[in-house]
Design an enzyme around this catalytic site. Structure first.
Site, PDB file in Angstrom:
ATOM      1  CB  CYS A   1      -1.795  -2.574   2.708  1.00  0.00           C
ATOM      2  SG  CYS A   1      -0.134  -2.302   2.048  1.00  0.00           S
ATOM      3  CB  ILE A   2      -2.496   2.402  -0.496  1.00  0.00           C
ATOM      4  CG1 ILE A   2      -1.080   2.803  -0.083  1.00  0.00           C
ATOM      5  CG2 ILE A   2      -3.525   3.061   0.406  1.00  0.00           C
ATOM      6  CD1 ILE A   2      -0.781   4.286  -0.271  1.00  0.00           C
TER       7      ILE A   2
END
Length: 287
Positions: free
Chosen positions: A130-131
């Site tokens: 998850c950025i």
């Protein structure tokens, strides 16, 4: 943009900037314009939103820093363990799942992350890393991530109420602490916040649906294919980790219902083994 886990990245800075911008607009522009900071209602709303924003920041920081769960070195599944009634295998060969990059077996529900460069226990997200938290969401930080999203949804809609109220209703001009130029800033914040609040609400609803069925996003998409194959063969597919609504909830949120919304991780189990619907109840003698 993806960075190394544990490092400050542009998406993380963007999230922090968004929280700060919404907080400033709600507390220092919307509340004074609508209720006034000299009134009891204004002070109460400012204090409530400040506490909510602090909860968002705290849970976000923990979600960023908390390790999602590591596979112990030398892990080997015990295929003779009577309590482990389900072992995940490869589709084609039927062998136990083995990570060629980490050089060890994969526990149930674990997957390899190319950014973290290791396997993560109970990897939740389909696109793996998850950025927005520069971290994976897994066994150890899934509850923290979910609580953060919940607080963010509540804060977003709370801010929308304050913004709409400040635009529609405002205190007399001689009691306003700022000029009318603040109205434009409030409207801009509302326009930006509206789709964000909707997206967060959809994300929260999606993960609540997954938790009620004890699925990850990866297992959901794999289950769609498995269900299609089962129906094609005239069988019924049942997700093996679906234990019922209550047991599914405590498997993620913890056994203490009063701590479900607390920003602490009290997930049951060690992430190497999970109860399944095929487990024999302890009170039932083996046949």
């Amino acid at each position: 943009m993806r960075g190394r886990p544990g490092y400050l990245t542009l998406p993380i800075v963007s999230v922090l900037a968004a929280i700060g911008y919404v907080y400033y607009t709600a507390v220092f522009l919307a509340v004074p314009r609508w209720l006034g900071l000299s009134t009891a209602a204004g002070v109460a709303n400012a204090a409530a939103f400040t506490a909510l924003a602090a909860a968002c920041l705290a849970t976000y920081a923990v979600a960023v820093r908390r390790d999602p769960g590591r596979v112990p070195p030398g892990y080997v599944p015990d295929v003779e363990d009577a309590e482990s009634t389900v072992h995940e295998i490869k589709r084609k060969s039927g062998d136990l799942r083995y990570c060629q990059k980490c050089c060890h077996y994969k526990p149930p529900r674990a997957h390899h992350c190319r950014v973290c460069k290791r396997c993560v226990l109970k990897m939740v997200l389909l696109d793996h890393h998850c950025i927005w938290i520069n971290n994976c969401v897994g066994h150890e930080n899934y509850k923290i991530f979910l609580v953060f999203v919940l607080y963010a949804v509540v804060a977003s809609f709370y801010a929308m109420i304050l913004i709409i109220g400040s635009v529609v209703h405002s205190v007399p001009k001689d009691e306003q602490s700022g000029s009318d130029s603040s109205r434009t800033s409030i409207i801009i914040c509302g326009v930006i916040l509206s789709p964000l609040a909707l997206a967060l609400a959809v994300l929260l609803g999606w993960h609540i649906y997954l938790i009620l069925q004890n699925k990850t996003t990866i297992e959901y998409h794999e289950g769609v294919r498995a269900m299609w194959l089962a129906e094609k063969g005239g069988d019924l597919y049942h997700h093996p980790y679906d234990l019922g609504v209550y047991d599914n909830l405590i498997s993620v949120l913890g056994p203490n219902i009063f701590c479900w919304l607390c920003p602490i991780s009290n997930t049951t189990g060690n992430g190497l083994w999970y109860r399944t619907s095929y487990d024999i109840p302890k009170s039932t003698p083996p046949m």
